[in-house]
Structure formats: structure tokens, C-alpha cells
Design a protein around this motif. Structure first.
Motif, PDB file in Angstrom:
ATOM      1  N   UNK A 216       0.753  -0.913  -0.083  1.00 36.72           N
ATOM      2  CA  UNK A 216      -0.012   0.049   0.049  1.00 36.72           C
ATOM      3  C   UNK A 216       0.900   1.235  -0.015  1.00 36.72           C
ATOM      4  N   UNK A 217       0.637   2.060  -1.007  1.00 36.90           N
ATOM      5  CA  UNK A 217       1.427   3.516  -0.986  1.00 36.90           C
ATOM      6  C   UNK A 217       0.413   4.449  -0.306  1.00 36.90           C
ATOM      7  N   UNK A 218      -0.815   4.461  -0.410  1.00 31.19           N
ATOM      8  CA  UNK A 218      -1.419   5.291   0.246  1.00 31.19           C
ATOM      9  C   UNK A 218      -2.355   4.885   1.299  1.00 31.19           C
ATOM     10  N   UNK A 219      -3.419   5.530   1.839  1.00 31.74           N
ATOM     11  CA  UNK A 219      -4.504   5.061   2.993  1.00 31.74           C
ATOM     12  C   UNK A 219      -3.429   4.908   4.109  1.00 31.74           C
ATOM     13  N   UNK A 220      -2.651   5.598   4.453  1.00 31.14           N
ATOM     14  CA  UNK A 220      -2.021   5.711   5.616  1.00 31.14           C
ATOM     15  C   UNK A 220      -0.953   4.693   5.978  1.00 31.14           C
ATOM     16  N   UNK A 221      -0.605   3.882   4.872  1.00 31.44           N
ATOM     17  CA  UNK A 221       0.198   2.771   4.864  1.00 31.44           C
ATOM     18  C   UNK A 221       1.731   2.908   5.689  1.00 31.44           C
ATOM     19  N   UNK A 222       1.958   4.382   5.563  1.00 34.40           N
ATOM     20  CA  UNK A 222       3.493   4.707   5.997  1.00 34.40           C
ATOM     21  C   UNK A 222       3.536   5.079   7.585  1.00 34.40           C
ATOM     22  N   UNK A 223       2.177   4.943   8.152  1.00 32.22           N
ATOM     23  CA  UNK A 223       2.508   5.253   9.684  1.00 32.22           C
ATOM     24  C   UNK A 223       3.321   4.355  10.350  1.00 32.22           C
ATOM     25  N   UNK A 224       4.387   4.793  11.106  1.00 37.03           N
ATOM     26  CA  UNK A 224       5.171   4.178  11.899  1.00 37.03           C
ATOM     27  C   UNK A 224       4.499   3.590  13.248  1.00 37.03           C
ATOM     28  N   UNK A 225       4.150   2.250  13.027  1.00 39.20           N
ATOM     29  CA  UNK A 225       3.660   1.694  14.282  1.00 39.20           C
ATOM     30  C   UNK A 225       4.508   1.066  15.404  1.00 39.20           C
ATOM     31  N   UNK A 226       5.940   1.237  15.124  1.00 42.25           N
ATOM     32  CA  UNK A 226       6.755   0.812  16.268  1.00 42.25           C
ATOM     33  C   UNK A 226       7.200   2.276  17.289  1.00 42.25           C
ATOM     34  N   UNK A 227       6.437   3.202  16.648  1.00 41.83           N
ATOM     35  CA  UNK A 227       6.813   4.585  17.511  1.00 41.83           C
ATOM     36  C   UNK A 227       5.398   4.921  18.203  1.00 41.83           C
ATOM     37  N   UNK A 228       5.359   4.711  19.390  1.00 43.06           N
ATOM     38  CA  UNK A 228       4.152   4.966  20.376  1.00 43.06           C
ATOM     39  C   UNK A 228       3.456   6.174  20.056  1.00 43.06           C
ATOM     40  N   UNK A 229       4.083   7.395  19.404  1.00 41.09           N
ATOM     41  CA  UNK A 229       3.413   8.520  18.915  1.00 41.09           C
ATOM     42  C   UNK A 229       2.440   8.185  17.681  1.00 41.09           C
ATOM     43  N   UNK A 230       2.532   7.170  17.130  1.00 43.09           N
ATOM     44  CA  UNK A 230       1.811   6.767  15.944  1.00 43.09           C
ATOM     45  C   UNK A 230       0.377   6.021  16.300  1.00 43.09           C
ATOM     46  N   UNK A 231       0.623   5.419  17.596  1.00 45.69           N
ATOM     47  CA  UNK A 231      -0.698   4.543  17.825  1.00 45.69           C
ATOM     48  C   UNK A 231      -1.990   5.414  18.380  1.00 45.69           C
ATOM     49  N   UNK A 232      -1.890   6.670  18.301  1.00 44.10           N
ATOM     50  CA  UNK A 232      -3.358   7.360  18.642  1.00 44.10           C
ATOM     51  C   UNK A 232      -3.411   7.348  20.083  1.00 44.10           C
ATOM     52  N   UNK A 233      -4.993   7.324  20.684  1.00 44.21           N
ATOM     53  CA  UNK A 233      -5.147   7.582  21.837  1.00 44.21           C
ATOM     54  C   UNK A 233      -5.332   6.401  22.616  1.00 44.21           C
ATOM     55  N   UNK A 234      -4.942   6.188  24.111  1.00 42.49           N
ATOM     56  CA  UNK A 234      -5.231   4.890  24.907  1.00 42.49           C
ATOM     57  C   UNK A 234      -6.581   4.800  25.052  1.00 42.49           C
ATOM     58  N   UNK A 235      -7.064   3.498  24.768  1.00 42.06           N
ATOM     59  CA  UNK A 235      -8.573   3.233  25.070  1.00 42.06           C
ATOM     60  C   UNK A 235      -8.641   2.125  26.328  1.00 42.06           C
ATOM     61  N   UNK A 236      -7.526   1.347  26.397  1.00 42.60           N
ATOM     62  CA  UNK A 236      -7.677   0.204  27.292  1.00 42.60           C
ATOM     63  C   UNK A 236      -6.446  -0.068  28.038  1.00 42.60           C
ATOM     64  N   UNK A 237      -6.545  -0.282  29.335  1.00 46.20           N
ATOM     65  CA  UNK A 237      -5.265  -0.706  30.229  1.00 46.20           C
ATOM     66  C   UNK A 237      -5.220  -2.016  30.577  1.00 46.20           C
ATOM     67  N   UNK A 238      -4.171  -2.647  30.857  1.00 47.27           N
ATOM     68  CA  UNK A 238      -4.092  -4.088  31.469  1.00 47.27           C
ATOM     69  C   UNK A 238      -4.172  -4.001  32.950  1.00 47.27           C
ATOM     70  N   UNK A 239      -4.078  -4.939  33.674  1.00 48.90           N
ATOM     71  CA  UNK A 239      -4.072  -5.109  35.073  1.00 48.90           C
ATOM     72  C   UNK A 239      -2.928  -4.503  35.718  1.00 48.90           C
ATOM     73  N   UNK A 240      -1.944  -4.329  35.002  1.00 48.94           N
ATOM     74  CA  UNK A 240      -0.878  -3.474  35.769  1.00 48.94           C
ATOM     75  C   UNK A 240      -0.796  -2.091  35.470  1.00 48.94           C
ATOM     76  N   UNK A 241      -1.721  -1.571  34.793  1.00 40.78           N
ATOM     77  CA  UNK A 241      -2.225  -0.194  34.789  1.00 40.78           C
ATOM     78  C   UNK A 241      -1.504   0.168  33.301  1.00 40.78           C
ATOM     79  N   UNK A 242      -0.993  -0.593  32.485  1.00 41.25           N
ATOM     80  CA  UNK A 242      -0.160  -0.010  31.256  1.00 41.25           C
ATOM     81  C   UNK A 242      -1.225  -0.201  30.038  1.00 41.25           C
ATOM     82  N   UNK A 243      -1.206   1.093  29.252  1.00 42.08           N
ATOM     83  CA  UNK A 243      -2.296   0.909  28.029  1.00 42.08           C
ATOM     84  C   UNK A 243      -1.832  -0.302  27.056  1.00 42.08           C
ATOM     85  N   UNK A 244      -2.997  -1.123  26.829  1.00 41.63           N
ATOM     86  CA  UNK A 244      -2.782  -2.393  25.950  1.00 41.63           C
ATOM     87  C   UNK A 244      -3.394  -2.155  24.759  1.00 41.63           C
ATOM     88  N   UNK A 245      -4.194  -1.066  24.531  1.00 40.68           N
ATOM     89  CA  UNK A 245      -4.786  -0.914  23.223  1.00 40.68           C
ATOM     90  C   UNK A 245      -4.861   0.465  22.690  1.00 40.68           C
TER      91      UNK A 245
END
Length: 264
Positions: A216-245
């Protein structure tokens, strides 16, 4: 009249039985809870389908990818096939219609693995799995059990599965879709995972999002998902309080969801 000591012992035994039954019921409710990931699924027009897993992993990971692919293919509704990867593992760019699986030294950023899916409406259009060798090269995580668990779990997320249980302290459920501090017995899917896939894919769609092989060359294919800044907003946390989703809204009904497996 009943002896007070016998009566007290009877009460204690009764309470004990109730506690044990409650524990059994509690464990059962965890094991059989729905773990669909928001109903997201690959659109398809046939009752079963084959999803391609792009092999962008090193030889150190090949056996674990084969194991996960074989395990998930036990499902009655989907098969997986390992195909040649088409992306640089460090970048791990998403490809329409399939899942790219990658490993690299992504840095000491706190995560073992991430799974991202691109969504259009309720349909998955592409996915990526990233395995972080910055931690898997350490003594703690460079084990068969940890590698099987994380590979299996992240690939499972790309089908539309969430976790069966998200409390690390609960007894293992015998599935890779379970949070755990000890992955020894959680290296593969279990029957409930297969049943859940059957529920998620119990209907047909008028279109298919499976099968494209062009990067994919378009449709946001180049978003860097190994950088947390590209993940968007936190919507779920695990039992240790870390954002899992995380959720990143791309507009017009398009989103990226990212599940994160953190190091302990």
C-alpha cells in the motif's frame, strides 16, 4: 441439640464449599467470555478463507511463525499461508489484504510485540505484527515459550481476537490469548479461540478485503507503528495499569488499532 463444635465445623465446611464453587464459576466465566476485538473482521464472501502471512522474519523466528500459522489453521473458518514478505522488517509497512510479520531491533521502548490492524468501517483491510528483538535477544525473553506466546497472540489479534483474560495473576487458561507472567502453558490457541473465530466469522460479507499483494502506498500505509506516537489515543489498560490498546482515527470510518504486549 447439635453440638456447637460440630455445628461450627459444619458452617466452616459449608462456607469452604461455597468459596470453592465460586472460584470454579469465576474461572469458568473467564475462560468462556467473549473475546472478539470489537467485532472487527476480514470481509469475505465464502464461509472459509485463507489469510496470507508475509514472512519478514529472520531465521531465528521462522519456526515460531510456522508454529503459529499451523496452530491458527486448525480453525474451521480460516487458514493461514506463509508467503514471501514484501517489506523492510524495520519499517514493516502494511500491505492490503494480508498481514506482514516482522522482527527487528526496535529499541528499548518497553514493548515485546505489537499488532496493528487497519479498519474500514468494521472490516480489517491489512495488518502488521512486530516482534522486538531488543528484548527477545535477552536471557529472559529468548525462550521458546515467550516467542511462541507473543507470535501466536499478535497474529491472533490480526484476525479480530482480543484477550481471553487480562489479569496477569490469574491461573493460565492454556491459550496464547491470555495475559501471563509465565508463558509455559500459554503458547498456542485453545478451543475457545477457535470457537470465537467461528462466531466472528459466522456471517458472509458482500465484499472481500483479502488477497491483495501490492504494498500500500496510500491510505496511511506509512504510519510508523513501532513508535508509540503513531498509535493514537489510549483506550484500554491491562491489570498492571499499562495501556494495552490504542486507537488512531484516520477519518471517514478508517482507523488503526494497536495491541501492545509490554515487557514485565
Amino acid at each position: 441439640m447439635m453440638n456447637k463444635t460440630i455445628f461450627s465445623r459444619f458452617n466452616i465446611m459449608t462456607v469452604g464449599v461455597i468459596i470453592v464453587l465460586a472460584a470454579i464459576i469465576s474461572i469458568g466465566s473467564i475462560a468462556y467470555a467473549s473475546h472478539s476485538w470489537g467485532g472487527y473482521h476480514w470481509a469475505r464472501t465464502t464461509s472459509s478463507f485463507t489469510l496470507k502471512l508475509g514472512d519478514n522474519v529472520s531465521s531465528a523466528w521462522d519456526a515460531y511463525l510456522v508454529t503459529a500459522s499451523t496452530d491458527w489453521t486448525v480453525s474451521n473458518v480460516l487458514d493461514t499461508s506463509i508467503v514471501l514478505g514484501v517489506t523492510n522488517p524495520k519499517v514493516c509497512r502494511a500491505t492490503n489484504g494480508r498481514v506482514e510479520v516482522c522482527n527487528a531491533n526496535y529499541g528499548n521502548n518497553g514493548w515485546l510485540g505489537v499488532a496493528s490492524i487497519w479498519i474500514s468501517g468494521s472490516h480489517i483491510t491489512k495488518g502488521t505484527v512486530k516482534l522486538n528483538d531488543s528484548y527477545f535477544n535477552t536471557v529472559k525473553y529468548n525462550t521458546t515459550a515467550w516467542k511462541n506466546l507473543v507470535m501466536c497472540q499478535e497474529i491472533g489479534h490480526t484476525f479480530g481476537l482480543a484477550h481471553q483474560d487480562e489479569n496477569f495473576s490469574n491461573p493460565n487458561l492454556g491459550t496464547c490469548m491470555d495475559y501471563t507472567n509465565d508463558p509455559t502453558s500459554n503458547q498456542h490457541p485453545n478451543q475457545h479461540d477457535y470457537d470465537m473465530l467461528g462466531t466472528i466469522y459466522s456471517h458472509l460479507d458482500g465484499i472481500t478485503t483479502i488477497g491483495a499483494t501490492v504494498v500500500s502506498k496510500g491510505n496511511h500505509a506509512d504510519i510508523n507503528t513501532d513508535d508509540s506516537s503513531g498509535w493514537g489515543k489510549a483506550i484500554k489498560k491491562d491489570s498492571k495499569g499499562k495501556t494495552s490498546l490504542y486507537e488512531r482515527d484516520l477519518g471517514n470510518g478508517n482507523k488503526i488499532f494497536t495491541f501492545v504486549t509490554w515487557v514485565e
